[in-house]
Scaffold this active site. Sequence first.
Site, PDB file in Angstrom:
ATOM      1  N   SER A 138       0.835  -1.209   0.000  1.00  0.00           N
ATOM      2  CA  SER A 138       0.000   0.000   0.000  1.00  0.00           C
ATOM      3  C   SER A 138       0.868   1.257   0.000  1.00  0.00           C
ATOM      4  CB  SER A 138      -0.900   0.014   1.240  1.00  0.00           C
ATOM      5  OG  SER A 138      -1.545   1.270   1.335  1.00  0.00           O
ATOM      6  N   LYS A 170     -13.372  -3.941   1.745  1.00  0.00           N
ATOM      7  CA  LYS A 170     -14.191  -2.745   1.526  1.00  0.00           C
ATOM      8  C   LYS A 170     -15.693  -3.005   1.625  1.00  0.00           C
ATOM      9  CE  LYS A 170     -11.452   0.337  -1.341  1.00  0.00           C
ATOM     10  NZ  LYS A 170     -11.469   1.041  -2.619  1.00  0.00           N
ATOM     11  N   ASP A 196     -13.874   7.244  -2.708  1.00  0.00           N
ATOM     12  CA  ASP A 196     -13.272   6.919  -4.012  1.00  0.00           C
ATOM     13  C   ASP A 196     -13.849   7.790  -5.135  1.00  0.00           C
ATOM     14  OD1 ASP A 196     -11.453   4.985  -3.173  1.00  0.00           O
ATOM     15  OD2 ASP A 196     -12.911   3.356  -3.367  1.00  0.00           O
ATOM     16  N   ASN A 215     -14.216   2.910   2.180  1.00  0.00           N
ATOM     17  CA  ASN A 215     -12.752   2.947   2.230  1.00  0.00           C
ATOM     18  C   ASN A 215     -12.231   3.813   3.384  1.00  0.00           C
ATOM     19  OD1 ASN A 215     -13.393   5.475   1.250  1.00  0.00           O
ATOM     20  ND2 ASN A 215     -11.693   5.565  -0.177  1.00  0.00           N
TER      21      ASN A 215
END
Length: 278
Positions: free
Chosen positions: A19, A70, A107, A91
């Site tokens: 990540s 998610k 998002d 998220n």
Amino acid sequence: MSEDSIPLVGVLGSPISHSRSPALHAHWLKRYGIAGHYVPIEVSSDDLPAVLSAMPRMGFVGANVTIPHKEAVVALAHRVSDRADVIGAANTLVFGEGGLINADNTDGYGFTENLRQAIPDWNPSSAPCAVFGAGGASRAVIAALIDLGAPEVRLTNRTFARAEALEEQFGEPVVALPWQDTRHVLDGCGTVVNTTSLGMEGQPPFVLDLSDIVQNAVATDLVYTPLKTPFLEAAAAAGAQTVDGLGMLIHQAVPGFERWFGVRPDADDAAREAVLGA
Ligand code: ATR
């Protein structure tokens, strides 16, 4: 949490070691002189409920959530924003009093702000939009495009039934079209988005024909490893303006950072460099 404790935020996923979010938040924490930590946390699906309920008691003020959790966090949260509810995935989590979990999805915000920053006169309401892919990321993009007034969203996906399911869910502006029929999908579209994993490092390339893309249409790819994806290269070769997906990662992080740490961070070149250096 006591007043003088240092706020912690985690990013929950599996795998999580790749990540880029920890590097981005570390950059912002340093830049704004905030005492806080943002840490990657590897969590299996089985452990997710226990980890989430323990985090507020450990000094965590919130979390980001990534693959594969998610969708699951929506069911585990106490409050779910309308956006996260429509998308069916979250998220960004903010922990409240007594361990209350608030879930949101940023998002679509990240998608929109990335395009606005790169192309200030981008206007998805002036022409049909085309979306490749019908997974979780696609739902966030479709919801954002509808919010912005897209008159039509042409949705195409390898597995046609998933595109049809989203056509059913979102209703009128969304039209499911067969994969490969790019001529029809792209016809007259001012915005063209790849939400599939095609072109990502380690995945097959995006090979559909984009030669019918409208000149100067805005094309963007949610894949950002590599930055110049096969989809963006094909779109640029056919005359589109292209925007890479790294900015979406940065912009989607802004609302979370602001809520957890109290400062609205800049999604600028320094933030981009911080992510690229990770
Ligand atoms: P995300 O949440 O990131 O959108 P996802 O829900 O797994 O992830 O969706 C992945 C998307 O990439 C889907 O649209 C998927 O198509 P299918 O619904 O047909 O699986 C698409 N995708 C992945 N690999 C693909 C491939 N080899 N060819 C075409 N589409 C592919």
